[in-house]
Design a protein around this motif. Structure first.
Motif, short mmCIF file in Angstrom:
data_model
loop_
_atom_site.label_atom_id
_atom_site.label_comp_id
_atom_site.label_asym_id
_atom_site.label_seq_id
_atom_site.Cartn_x
_atom_site.Cartn_y
_atom_site.Cartn_z
N TYR A 242 37.90 15.23 -61.85
CA TYR A 242 37.47 16.56 -62.28
C TYR A 242 36.59 16.48 -63.52
CZ TYR A 242 41.25 17.95 -59.12
OH TYR A 242 42.06 18.11 -58.03
N GLY A 243 36.95 15.58 -64.45
CA GLY A 243 36.18 15.46 -65.68
C GLY A 243 34.76 15.00 -65.43
N ALA A 244 34.60 13.91 -64.67
CA ALA A 244 33.26 13.37 -64.41
C ALA A 244 32.42 14.37 -63.63
CB ALA A 244 33.37 12.05 -63.64
N PHE A 245 33.04 15.07 -62.70
CA PHE A 245 32.29 16.06 -61.90
C PHE A 245 31.82 17.22 -62.78
CE2 PHE A 245 32.00 19.67 -58.90
CZ PHE A 245 31.07 19.13 -58.01
N PHE A 246 32.68 17.68 -63.69
CA PHE A 246 32.30 18.77 -64.59
C PHE A 246 31.16 18.33 -65.52
CE2 PHE A 246 32.73 20.77 -68.78
CZ PHE A 246 32.53 22.10 -68.43
N ILE A 247 31.25 17.13 -66.06
CA ILE A 247 30.20 16.62 -66.95
C ILE A 247 28.87 16.52 -66.19
CG2 ILE A 247 29.47 14.71 -68.44
CD1 ILE A 247 32.53 14.00 -68.58
N ALA A 248 28.94 16.05 -64.95
CA ALA A 248 27.72 15.94 -64.14
C ALA A 248 27.08 17.31 -63.94
CB ALA A 248 28.05 15.30 -62.78
N LEU A 249 27.89 18.33 -63.66
CA LEU A 249 27.36 19.69 -63.49
C LEU A 249 26.71 20.18 -64.78
CD1 LEU A 249 30.15 21.50 -61.42
CD2 LEU A 249 27.97 20.59 -60.61
N LEU A 250 27.33 19.88 -65.92
CA LEU A 250 26.76 20.28 -67.21
C LEU A 250 25.41 19.59 -67.42
CD1 LEU A 250 26.96 21.72 -69.90
CD2 LEU A 250 28.37 19.85 -70.77
N LEU A 251 25.30 18.33 -67.05
CA LEU A 251 24.03 17.60 -67.22
C LEU A 251 22.96 18.13 -66.26
CD1 LEU A 251 25.42 14.00 -67.73
CD2 LEU A 251 24.02 15.27 -69.36
N PHE A 252 23.34 18.49 -65.06
CA PHE A 252 22.37 19.12 -64.14
C PHE A 252 21.86 20.43 -64.74
CE2 PHE A 252 24.42 16.67 -60.54
CZ PHE A 252 23.30 15.90 -60.26
N ALA A 253 22.75 21.19 -65.37
CA ALA A 253 22.35 22.44 -66.03
C ALA A 253 21.41 22.15 -67.20
CB ALA A 253 23.59 23.20 -66.51
N LEU A 254 21.70 21.11 -67.98
CA LEU A 254 20.83 20.71 -69.08
C LEU A 254 19.45 20.32 -68.57
CD1 LEU A 254 23.00 18.54 -71.52
CD2 LEU A 254 22.01 20.79 -71.95
#
Length: 416
Positions: free
Chosen positions: A388-400
């Protein structure tokens, strides 16, 4: 030779020199991987004392890094790198002749201090020699060179450790000096003076252009970069679990002897995947922006580490390692390229000092926090958190990535 190197064929010759220098230096990386074993077995220190000295060696890197970064920006990359890397190597040589002296741990800490000072100058040198169009390939090649060398270094050190211990220290120093000779002979001073900075101003990306002021002021002007570094720190918290939680899981599933053996297979899979697939991954993602690739790396982390919560066969552990190592390749080769693309030319040394400290904070805190978590939870639940953590961070980076594209377009329109 270059025509056989695929995505690396158009890189400047100087980058290839640094590639060989890093490969040689990493191949002679004998001392630090065996530091804990040396302090406890050879010097007879308690586990508490061993941990204390290893902590000091890790902490010594930090002030060294700040000093080296500041000097690299004001005095030059090449001279600072050669000076401090030489001092780091020289710190090893007396250790070969001091037997079981308690002076040795302090010399190793001193070497870590000098090594920390050399790092930012080397990182700034790479940024100076590349630009936004070829940095992905450059950092990929240098990452490959480090891993090619490191695949050999600990193995050789392991052969020397029992009967030829002094040669671990001498060999580390000699290979360091050999790599420095390559830099001294073939790499010119890369730090641009004021005239050069003015000359290349229009060729630099907006976030790379010269700025006045301190490191803090330059960082405050880059909120996207700061958020990116925070994400990298969280990634390192996830990634370090392969060194902390995974070996414990292997022992629980397969027993002490088989677990250690199988964990060796896991680490060999990681090393072979890096060596074999780095070039291919770089070629396949060449047209993608670095921040997008780092976000993609998080998806591989989520898949590779996440599946560890529900598998029990060795071949699935090996497949999992292959998947999360692809994430490692994407994050490692694109992360520094993204940072370099967003660092002002006047602050490259200082940014290369602070970035690894921020990014690796998760690596340091991961085992501590996970250890406390495992006092009340099962090992397998750690992998659910990494999923869950890695997936959430990836989504945040896609947003960035999306935000950055919009911001860049706006700045370019304002300049026109």
């Amino acid at each position: 030779m270059k025509k056989f190197l695929g995505p690396y064929k158009d890189l400047p010759n100087n980058v290839f020199v640094i590639f060989f220098a890093r490969m040689v230096n990493s191949a002679g990386h004998f001392v630090m991987p065996f530091m804990a074993m040396f302090l406890s077995n050879k010097l007879g220190l308690s586990t508490e004392k061993t941990g204390y000295f290893m902590m000091l060696a890790a902490f010594a890197y930090v002030p060294g890094s700040f000093i080296g970064g500041k000097l690299a920006d004001h005095l030059g990359r090449k001279k600072i790198f050669i000076l401090f890397q030489s001092l780091a190597a020289l710190s090893f040589i007396p250790c070969a002749f001091l037997g079981n002296s308690t002076v040795i741990p302090w010399l190793l800490i001193l070497s870590s201090l000098f090594g920390g000072a050399a790092g930012p100058a080397n990182g700034a040198m790479v940024a100076d020699l590349t630009n936004s169009t070829n940095r992905k390939e450059a950092y990929s090649l240098l990452y490959l060179g480090h891993n090619l060398g490191f695949a050999v270094g600990p193995m050789v050190a392991g052969l020397l450790y029992k009967n030829h211990l002094p040669w671990i220290f001498i060999g580390d120093a000699l290979t360091t000096f050999l790599s420095l000779i390559l830099v001294a002979v073939f790499i010119p001073e890369t730090r641009p003076d004021e005239e050069k900075i003015a000359e290349i101003h229009d060729d630099l990306e907006i976030n790379e252009r010269a700025e006045g002021g301190s490191l803090l002021s330059a960082m405050i002007k880059r909120p996207v970069l700061m958020t990116f570094l925070f994400c990298i720190m969280l990634y390192s918290f996830v990634y370090v679990q392969h060194l902390f939680t995974l070996p414990m899981q292997m022992q629980q599933f397969f027993g002490d002897d088989q677990g250690a053996k199988y964990y060796g297979f896991i680490m060999a899979t990681n090393a072979l995947t890096v060596v074999i697939f780095t070039t291919l991954v770089t070629k396949l993602t060449l047209k993608l922006k670095p921040i997008f690739c780092v976000a993609l790396g998080g998806i591989f982390y989520a898949a590779g580490f996440g599946m560890l919560s529900s598998i029990s066969h060795l071949y699935l552990f090996i497949f999992s390692t292959f998947v999360w190592t692809l994430g490692e390749i994407l994050v490692s080769t694109n992360g520094m390229a993204y940072v370099a693309n967003n660092t002002p030319v006047t602050h490259r040394g200082r940014f290369n000092a602070i970035v690894p400290i921020i990014a690796e904070a998760g690596h340091a805190l991961g085992p501590l926090w996970t250890g406390k978590y495992l006092m009340t939870h099962r090992v397998l639940s750690v992998w659910q958190l990494t999923l869950y953590g890695a997936f959430f961070i990836a989504l945040l980076l896609f947003a960035l990535h999306y935000v950055e594209n919009g911001r860049t377009q706006k700045l370019k329109q304002e300049e026109m």
